[in-house]
Write a protein that holds these residues in place. Structure first.
Motif, PDB file in Angstrom:
ATOM      1  N   PHE A   1       0.831  -1.196   0.000  1.00  0.00           N
ATOM      2  CA  PHE A   1       0.000   0.000   0.000  1.00  0.00           C
ATOM      3  C   PHE A   1       0.870   1.253   0.000  1.00  0.00           C
ATOM      4  CE2 PHE A   1      -2.465  -3.357   1.956  1.00  0.00           C
ATOM      5  CZ  PHE A   1      -3.686  -3.260   1.305  1.00  0.00           C
ATOM      6  N   GLU A   2       0.451   2.224  -0.819  1.00  0.00           N
ATOM      7  CA  GLU A   2       1.109   3.524  -0.862  1.00  0.00           C
ATOM      8  C   GLU A   2       0.045   4.604  -0.719  1.00  0.00           C
ATOM      9  OE1 GLU A   2       3.433   4.083  -4.364  1.00  0.00           O
ATOM     10  OE2 GLU A   2       4.857   2.473  -3.875  1.00  0.00           O
ATOM     11  N   LYS A   3       0.428   5.728  -0.117  1.00  0.00           N
ATOM     12  CA  LYS A   3      -0.503   6.844   0.006  1.00  0.00           C
ATOM     13  C   LYS A   3       0.273   8.150  -0.064  1.00  0.00           C
ATOM     14  CE  LYS A   3      -0.447   6.688   5.085  1.00  0.00           C
ATOM     15  NZ  LYS A   3      -1.226   6.407   6.290  1.00  0.00           N
ATOM     16  N   TYR A   4      -0.421   9.205  -0.474  1.00  0.00           N
ATOM     17  CA  TYR A   4       0.188  10.521  -0.455  1.00  0.00           C
ATOM     18  C   TYR A   4       0.307  10.980   0.995  1.00  0.00           C
ATOM     19  CZ  TYR A   4      -0.779  10.726  -5.469  1.00  0.00           C
ATOM     20  OH  TYR A   4      -0.828  10.468  -6.814  1.00  0.00           O
ATOM     21  N   ASP A   5       1.539  11.327   1.401  1.00  0.00           N
ATOM     22  CA  ASP A   5       1.748  11.745   2.785  1.00  0.00           C
ATOM     23  C   ASP A   5       0.861  12.934   3.128  1.00  0.00           C
ATOM     24  OD1 ASP A   5       3.595   9.809   3.250  1.00  0.00           O
ATOM     25  OD2 ASP A   5       5.344  11.067   2.876  1.00  0.00           O
ATOM     26  N   GLY A   6       0.129  12.810   4.215  1.00  0.00           N
ATOM     27  CA  GLY A   6      -0.719  13.892   4.689  1.00  0.00           C
ATOM     28  C   GLY A   6      -2.104  13.895   4.097  1.00  0.00           C
ATOM     29  N   VAL A   7      -2.246  13.507   2.822  1.00  0.00           N
ATOM     30  CA  VAL A   7      -3.541  13.570   2.151  1.00  0.00           C
ATOM     31  C   VAL A   7      -4.476  12.495   2.695  1.00  0.00           C
ATOM     32  CG1 VAL A   7      -4.747  13.430  -0.059  1.00  0.00           C
ATOM     33  CG2 VAL A   7      -2.508  14.550   0.083  1.00  0.00           C
ATOM     34  N   ALA A   8      -3.998  11.260   2.765  1.00  0.00           N
ATOM     35  CA  ALA A   8      -4.835  10.173   3.262  1.00  0.00           C
ATOM     36  C   ALA A   8      -5.232  10.415   4.716  1.00  0.00           C
ATOM     37  CB  ALA A   8      -4.097   8.836   3.126  1.00  0.00           C
ATOM     38  N   GLU A   9      -4.274  10.870   5.518  1.00  0.00           N
ATOM     39  CA  GLU A   9      -4.579  11.138   6.930  1.00  0.00           C
ATOM     40  C   GLU A   9      -5.627  12.232   7.079  1.00  0.00           C
ATOM     41  OE1 GLU A   9      -1.617  10.837   5.658  1.00  0.00           O
ATOM     42  OE2 GLU A   9      -0.571   9.263   6.772  1.00  0.00           O
ATOM     43  N   SER A  10      -5.497  13.289   6.275  1.00  0.00           N
ATOM     44  CA  SER A  10      -6.470  14.390   6.340  1.00  0.00           C
ATOM     45  C   SER A  10      -7.864  13.921   5.963  1.00  0.00           C
ATOM     46  CB  SER A  10      -6.042  15.532   5.418  1.00  0.00           C
ATOM     47  OG  SER A  10      -4.831  16.107   5.860  1.00  0.00           O
ATOM     48  N   LYS A  11      -7.938  13.053   4.951  1.00  0.00           N
ATOM     49  CA  LYS A  11      -9.238  12.545   4.528  1.00  0.00           C
ATOM     50  C   LYS A  11      -9.842  11.638   5.592  1.00  0.00           C
ATOM     51  CE  LYS A  11     -12.672  12.209   1.766  1.00  0.00           C
ATOM     52  NZ  LYS A  11     -13.550  13.372   1.551  1.00  0.00           N
TER      53      LYS A  11
ATOM     54  N   VAL B   1     -10.596   7.487   0.499  1.00  0.00           N
ATOM     55  CA  VAL B   1      -9.213   7.780   0.903  1.00  0.00           C
ATOM     56  C   VAL B   1      -8.251   7.299  -0.188  1.00  0.00           C
ATOM     57  CG1 VAL B   1      -7.433   7.353   2.628  1.00  0.00           C
ATOM     58  CG2 VAL B   1      -9.826   7.630   3.333  1.00  0.00           C
ATOM     59  N   PRO B   2      -7.351   8.185  -0.665  1.00  0.00           N
ATOM     60  CA  PRO B   2      -6.441   7.818  -1.766  1.00  0.00           C
ATOM     61  C   PRO B   2      -5.292   6.930  -1.296  1.00  0.00           C
ATOM     62  CG  PRO B   2      -6.009  10.077  -1.066  1.00  0.00           C
ATOM     63  CD  PRO B   2      -7.200   9.604  -0.273  1.00  0.00           C
ATOM     64  N   ILE B   3      -5.538   5.632  -1.315  1.00  0.00           N
ATOM     65  CA  ILE B   3      -4.520   4.648  -0.985  1.00  0.00           C
ATOM     66  C   ILE B   3      -4.431   3.660  -2.142  1.00  0.00           C
ATOM     67  CG2 ILE B   3      -3.877   2.773   0.592  1.00  0.00           C
ATOM     68  CD1 ILE B   3      -5.280   4.305   2.813  1.00  0.00           C
ATOM     69  N   PHE B   4      -3.210   3.408  -2.613  1.00  0.00           N
ATOM     70  CA  PHE B   4      -3.004   2.577  -3.802  1.00  0.00           C
ATOM     71  C   PHE B   4      -2.446   1.219  -3.396  1.00  0.00           C
ATOM     72  CE2 PHE B   4      -2.414   7.054  -4.720  1.00  0.00           C
ATOM     73  CZ  PHE B   4      -3.415   7.255  -5.662  1.00  0.00           C
TER      74      PHE B   4
ATOM     75  N   GLY C   1       3.076   0.162   3.041  1.00  0.00           N
ATOM     76  CA  GLY C   1       4.164  -0.782   2.831  1.00  0.00           C
ATOM     77  C   GLY C   1       3.626  -2.164   2.522  1.00  0.00           C
ATOM     78  N   VAL C   2       4.497  -3.156   2.642  1.00  0.00           N
ATOM     79  CA  VAL C   2       4.147  -4.534   2.299  1.00  0.00           C
ATOM     80  C   VAL C   2       3.471  -5.203   3.492  1.00  0.00           C
ATOM     81  CG1 VAL C   2       5.041  -6.793   1.622  1.00  0.00           C
ATOM     82  CG2 VAL C   2       6.043  -4.703   0.655  1.00  0.00           C
ATOM     83  N   VAL C   3       2.285  -5.764   3.246  1.00  0.00           N
ATOM     84  CA  VAL C   3       1.530  -6.477   4.273  1.00  0.00           C
ATOM     85  C   VAL C   3       1.311  -7.904   3.757  1.00  0.00           C
ATOM     86  CG1 VAL C   3      -0.546  -6.508   5.702  1.00  0.00           C
ATOM     87  CG2 VAL C   3       0.377  -4.318   4.899  1.00  0.00           C
ATOM     88  N   GLU C   4       1.772  -8.879   4.494  1.00  0.00           N
ATOM     89  CA  GLU C   4       1.773 -10.254   4.017  1.00  0.00           C
ATOM     90  C   GLU C   4       0.433 -10.952   4.250  1.00  0.00           C
ATOM     91  OE1 GLU C   4       5.110 -12.016   5.944  1.00  0.00           O
ATOM     92  OE2 GLU C   4       6.574 -11.032   4.639  1.00  0.00           O
TER      93      GLU C   4
ATOM     94  N   VAL D   1      -3.634  -2.734  -8.388  1.00  0.00           N
ATOM     95  CA  VAL D   1      -5.044  -3.057  -8.503  1.00  0.00           C
ATOM     96  C   VAL D   1      -5.800  -2.011  -9.299  1.00  0.00           C
ATOM     97  CG1 VAL D   1      -7.182  -3.437  -7.188  1.00  0.00           C
ATOM     98  CG2 VAL D   1      -5.032  -4.439  -6.398  1.00  0.00           C
ATOM     99  N   HIS D   2      -5.447  -0.711  -9.150  1.00  0.00           N
ATOM    100  CA  HIS D   2      -6.178   0.325  -9.875  1.00  0.00           C
ATOM    101  C   HIS D   2      -5.943   0.234 -11.383  1.00  0.00           C
ATOM    102  CE1 HIS D   2      -2.243   2.191  -8.898  1.00  0.00           C
ATOM    103  NE2 HIS D   2      -2.363   2.746 -10.086  1.00  0.00           N
TER     104      HIS D   2
END
Length: 261
Positions: free
Chosen positions: A173-183, A243-246, A207-210, A258-259
């Motif tokens: 998982f990746e997210k824009y720093d600050g943007v996802a938290e604000s949302k 929430v913008p998480i990829f 990060g990587v989640v198994e 996935v997107h």
């Protein structure tokens, strides 16, 4: 809980110096030699603890790995400092060129390290959060005296959707720093405006989640169970939709974002 590892000669000394600079409850974990890992107790006892009248305690045991220890510490401590774990998947300071899996800072010696900079460094990284972390935070909320319910949701990495699927090994998982938290903060505030909803807490790991590991948590503190259950469901639905998480999926056969599908 924010986490930092330190490896190399003088790692334990630097842990002690850094702990004094951090504002909050700090736990330190030192890598022990193999001969020191057996519990002091005998006759089949898996863990042994000593407790003094003033609350000081020591313990030893034989059934704990680093990831499990991180989970246990996260509900009680603000910081964890690891000494001598080069393979740990945590931000790590390398002393005198020591090798480690995730080096974020280096210093020639423990005495030469700038502990003020390291204190800022540890706060800059994603904290380690578990469901219990958020539940304990909800229980400590000033509004908990009005609460008759705590409802939770945990999302985890699913290996398969059907029998014929290629097994999923991990998700990244990746997210824009600050943007996802604000949302997520905005969603929580909107849900907390509902009658009977006292607090909404959310966390999504990056990060990587198994396979089989936890990804996302939603915790709702409410006056009654109906408001709690309804808000938990709406909270995770809105988090996934807004929430913008990829997400990148790795299976036994392929790897893809996935997107892009």
């Amino acid at each position: 809980m924010h986490v930092l590892g330190i490896v190399g000669a003088g790692a334990t000394t630097l842990c002690d110096r850094l702990a004094a600079q951090l504002d909050g409850r700090v736990a330190t974990v030192e890598s022990l030699p193999e001969s020191a890992t057996e519990p002091e107790s005998t006759d089949g006892v898996a863990a042994a603890y000593g407790l003094s009248p003033d609350g000081n305690w020591v313990g030893s045991g034989d059934d704990r790995d680093l990831d499990g220890l991180l989970d246990d510490l996260s509900a009680e401590y603000d910081y964890a400092l690891f000494s001598g774990f080069p393979d740990a998947r945590v931000p790590t300071v390398a002393l005198a060129g020591a090798d480690a899996a995730n080096v974020v800072a280096e210093a020639e010696t423990a005495d030469a390290a700038d502990v003020a900079s390291l204190a800022a460094e540890i706060d800059s990284h994603e904290p380690h959060v578990t469901l219990e972390t958020l539940v304990e935070r909800a229980k400590a909320d000033p509004l908990e005296v009005y609460a008759g319910a705590i409802a939770t949701f945990t999302g985890r990495v699913r290996a398969k959707e059907s029998e014929d699927d290629d097994p999923t090994l991990s998700l990244e998982f990746e997210k824009y720093d600050g943007v996802a938290e604000s949302k997520m903060d905005a969603i929580s505030e909107e849900l907390e405006a509902r009658d009977g909803v006292l607090r909404v807490l959310m966390h999504h790991r990056v990060g990587v989640v198994e396979d089989g590991a936890d990804i996302v948590f939603v915790v709702v503190l409410a006056g009654h169970r109906r408001e709690a259950f309804r808000t938990v469901e709406d909270g995770i639905d809105r988090l996934k939709d807004e929430v913008p998480i990829f997400k990148k999926e790795t299976t036994t056969d392929e790897e893809f974002w996935v997107h892009d599908r």
